[in-house]
Motif scaffolding. Sequence first.
Motif, PDB file in Angstrom:
ATOM      1  N   ALA A   1      35.546  29.210  41.964  1.00 24.32           N
ATOM      2  CA  ALA A   1      34.111  29.459  41.801  1.00 24.32           C
ATOM      3  C   ALA A   1      33.846  30.437  40.657  1.00 24.32           C
ATOM      4  CB  ALA A   1      33.528  30.007  43.092  1.00 24.32           C
ATOM      5  N   LEU A   2      32.753  30.206  39.963  1.00 23.34           N
ATOM      6  CA  LEU A   2      32.293  31.126  38.916  1.00 23.34           C
ATOM      7  C   LEU A   2      30.843  31.482  39.196  1.00 23.34           C
ATOM      8  CD1 LEU A   2      33.642  29.350  35.697  1.00 23.34           C
ATOM      9  CD2 LEU A   2      34.479  31.520  36.625  1.00 23.34           C
ATOM     10  N   VAL A   3      30.469  32.706  38.833  1.00 28.83           N
ATOM     11  CA  VAL A   3      29.089  33.150  38.994  1.00 28.83           C
ATOM     12  C   VAL A   3      28.273  32.686  37.786  1.00 28.83           C
ATOM     13  CG1 VAL A   3      27.629  35.199  39.158  1.00 28.83           C
ATOM     14  CG2 VAL A   3      29.808  35.115  40.375  1.00 28.83           C
TER      15      VAL A   3
ATOM     16  N   VAL B   1      32.098  40.368  41.042  1.00 30.30           N
ATOM     17  CA  VAL B   1      33.005  40.458  42.200  1.00 30.30           C
ATOM     18  C   VAL B   1      32.214  40.356  43.501  1.00 30.30           C
ATOM     19  CG1 VAL B   1      34.587  41.999  43.428  1.00 30.30           C
ATOM     20  CG2 VAL B   1      34.775  41.735  40.942  1.00 30.30           C
ATOM     21  N   THR B   2      31.078  41.072  43.575  1.00 32.79           N
ATOM     22  CA  THR B   2      30.234  41.027  44.780  1.00 32.79           C
ATOM     23  C   THR B   2      29.745  39.615  45.056  1.00 32.79           C
ATOM     24  OG1 THR B   2      29.498  43.274  44.356  1.00 32.79           O
ATOM     25  CG2 THR B   2      28.144  41.986  45.855  1.00 32.79           C
ATOM     26  N   GLN B   3      29.255  38.943  44.000  1.00 36.27           N
ATOM     27  CA  GLN B   3      28.738  37.583  44.186  1.00 36.27           C
ATOM     28  C   GLN B   3      29.847  36.604  44.552  1.00 36.27           C
ATOM     29  OE1 GLN B   3      25.829  35.977  41.461  1.00 36.27           O
ATOM     30  NE2 GLN B   3      25.087  38.012  40.916  1.00 36.27           N
ATOM     31  N   LEU B   4      31.024  36.787  43.955  1.00 32.98           N
ATOM     32  CA  LEU B   4      32.146  35.892  44.279  1.00 32.98           C
ATOM     33  C   LEU B   4      32.548  36.049  45.740  1.00 32.98           C
ATOM     34  CD1 LEU B   4      34.474  36.055  41.148  1.00 32.98           C
ATOM     35  CD2 LEU B   4      33.138  34.105  41.939  1.00 32.98           C
ATOM     36  N   ASN B   5      32.477  37.281  46.239  1.00 32.44           N
ATOM     37  CA  ASN B   5      32.816  37.517  47.646  1.00 32.44           C
ATOM     38  C   ASN B   5      31.824  36.838  48.581  1.00 32.44           C
ATOM     39  OD1 ASN B   5      35.017  38.999  46.907  1.00 32.44           O
ATOM     40  ND2 ASN B   5      34.001  40.994  47.089  1.00 32.44           N
ATOM     41  N   GLU B   6      30.602  36.648  48.085  1.00 32.42           N
ATOM     42  CA  GLU B   6      29.572  35.999  48.908  1.00 32.42           C
ATOM     43  C   GLU B   6      29.708  34.476  48.885  1.00 32.42           C
ATOM     44  OE1 GLU B   6      26.001  37.577  47.250  1.00 32.42           O
ATOM     45  OE2 GLU B   6      26.365  39.590  48.053  1.00 32.42           O
TER      46      GLU B   6
ATOM     47  N   TYR C   1      36.842  38.834  32.333  1.00 32.68           N
ATOM     48  CA  TYR C   1      35.708  38.352  33.143  1.00 32.68           C
ATOM     49  C   TYR C   1      34.968  37.265  32.378  1.00 32.68           C
ATOM     50  CZ  TYR C   1      36.662  42.534  35.821  1.00 32.68           C
ATOM     51  OH  TYR C   1      37.298  43.488  36.573  1.00 32.68           O
ATOM     52  N   ARG C   2      34.590  36.223  33.099  1.00 28.80           N
ATOM     53  CA  ARG C   2      33.848  35.119  32.497  1.00 28.80           C
ATOM     54  C   ARG C   2      32.792  34.634  33.472  1.00 28.80           C
ATOM     55  NH1 ARG C   2      37.179  29.544  33.049  1.00 28.80           N
ATOM     56  NH2 ARG C   2      35.097  28.803  32.533  1.00 28.80           N
ATOM     57  N   LEU C   3      31.967  33.683  33.028  1.00 25.92           N
ATOM     58  CA  LEU C   3      30.820  33.208  33.802  1.00 25.92           C
ATOM     59  C   LEU C   3      30.744  31.689  33.792  1.00 25.92           C
ATOM     60  CD1 LEU C   3      28.397  35.591  31.951  1.00 25.92           C
ATOM     61  CD2 LEU C   3      28.986  35.841  34.365  1.00 25.92           C
ATOM     62  N   LYS C   4      29.908  31.165  34.669  1.00 25.13           N
ATOM     63  CA  LYS C   4      29.473  29.771  34.522  1.00 25.13           C
ATOM     64  C   LYS C   4      28.157  29.848  33.744  1.00 25.13           C
ATOM     65  CE  LYS C   4      27.929  25.663  36.925  1.00 25.13           C
ATOM     66  NZ  LYS C   4      27.456  25.080  38.189  1.00 25.13           N
TER      67      LYS C   4
ATOM     68  N   THR D   1      20.289  35.763  32.392  1.00 21.42           N
ATOM     69  CA  THR D   1      20.848  36.729  33.346  1.00 21.42           C
ATOM     70  C   THR D   1      22.076  37.397  32.745  1.00 21.42           C
ATOM     71  OG1 THR D   1      20.052  35.422  35.209  1.00 21.42           O
ATOM     72  CG2 THR D   1      21.814  36.983  35.673  1.00 21.42           C
ATOM     73  N   VAL D   2      22.134  38.722  32.880  1.00 23.35           N
ATOM     74  CA  VAL D   2      23.266  39.518  32.394  1.00 23.35           C
ATOM     75  C   VAL D   2      23.840  40.278  33.580  1.00 23.35           C
ATOM     76  CG1 VAL D   2      23.979  41.342  30.805  1.00 23.35           C
ATOM     77  CG2 VAL D   2      22.154  39.764  30.134  1.00 23.35           C
ATOM     78  N   LEU D   3      25.151  40.156  33.782  1.00 27.85           N
ATOM     79  CA  LEU D   3      25.807  40.779  34.936  1.00 27.85           C
ATOM     80  C   LEU D   3      26.888  41.757  34.497  1.00 27.85           C
ATOM     81  CD1 LEU D   3      26.281  37.614  37.192  1.00 27.85           C
ATOM     82  CD2 LEU D   3      24.475  39.336  37.382  1.00 27.85           C
ATOM     83  N   THR D   4      27.332  42.573  35.448  1.00 26.61           N
ATOM     84  CA  THR D   4      28.485  43.463  35.247  1.00 26.61           C
ATOM     85  C   THR D   4      29.665  42.906  36.036  1.00 26.61           C
ATOM     86  OG1 THR D   4      27.885  44.786  37.164  1.00 26.61           O
ATOM     87  CG2 THR D   4      26.994  45.498  35.024  1.00 26.61           C
ATOM     88  N   PRO D   5      30.904  43.322  35.712  1.00 26.77           N
ATOM     89  CA  PRO D   5      32.056  42.865  36.498  1.00 26.77           C
ATOM     90  C   PRO D   5      31.913  43.134  37.997  1.00 26.77           C
ATOM     91  CG  PRO D   5      32.826  43.792  34.447  1.00 26.77           C
ATOM     92  CD  PRO D   5      31.346  44.048  34.493  1.00 26.77           C
ATOM     93  N   SER D   6      31.384  44.295  38.377  1.00 24.78           N
ATOM     94  CA  SER D   6      31.260  44.572  39.816  1.00 24.78           C
ATOM     95  C   SER D   6      30.257  43.634  40.483  1.00 24.78           C
ATOM     96  CB  SER D   6      30.893  46.037  40.080  1.00 24.78           C
ATOM     97  OG  SER D   6      29.682  46.371  39.464  1.00 24.78           O
TER      98      SER D   6
END
Length: 261
Positions: free
Chosen positions: A81-83, A68-73, A51-54, A60-65
Amino acid sequence: MHTWHWHTWQGMSYLTCSLLEAWPHGFFTQHFWPRSPEELTMVLHPDASGYRLKQVHGNTVLTPSEIVTQLNEIEEENNSALVSADGLVSEQPLQAVWVASADCTPVLIADEKTGLVAAVHAGWRGTAAKIVPQAIARLQAQGSKIEDLRIAMGPAIAKEVYQVATQVAAEVGASIIPHENEEAIVEALHELPNSPLLTDPNPGKVRLDVRRVNALQMEKLGISPEQIAIAPYCTYQTPEHFFSYRREKQKKVQWSGIVSQ
């Protein structure tokens, strides 16, 4: 004393820290550029998901889930796309979390009891916004205890060569010194034992140790110095191993990652 070890993979070097030896991890050198974190995950653990980020120099600190949720949006057709965020915290075993850096501090965190891990990109802006404490708070929300954490800060620009405006030093210093006034913060930083500041011959400038400020933030949370390791390498002064944005002005990076148990 925590020890740092060089490893080679297909003739290329990466660095590990004894403090994190129970977790597959690495601070990779410029020689792996431009391989993706997905490819580098295979070096650490072939069964892990990467897992990686933009990265945006925020806190901001995120979890893998959440990723995935944000990528689906995000619109489906944008496959690349990267979150946007600057920290990742695992939720289950075999999750490889990655950050990129080229002078900023890569921070890898692991929990001896839960096996969970975090990867954080802490430049001066993220450090001023306390991104490492944010990542630790997210681990605590998943059951981590402060005394079980092990933290390694990888190669980053060292204070001897990191000239910044005193205003920048004050912004970063405000994360550990409760003064309002810029001058008072800078003065208080200078007075700290093993100060994160060095004087600079130019007016309005100082030299700043971002890794030291992160260590002080963690110590304020109750983390002991024995739980923290700082790599003895400066990206700017070690061109044979690391990219430095300040040295080369190129948009190249090295990756740092760790796999949860």
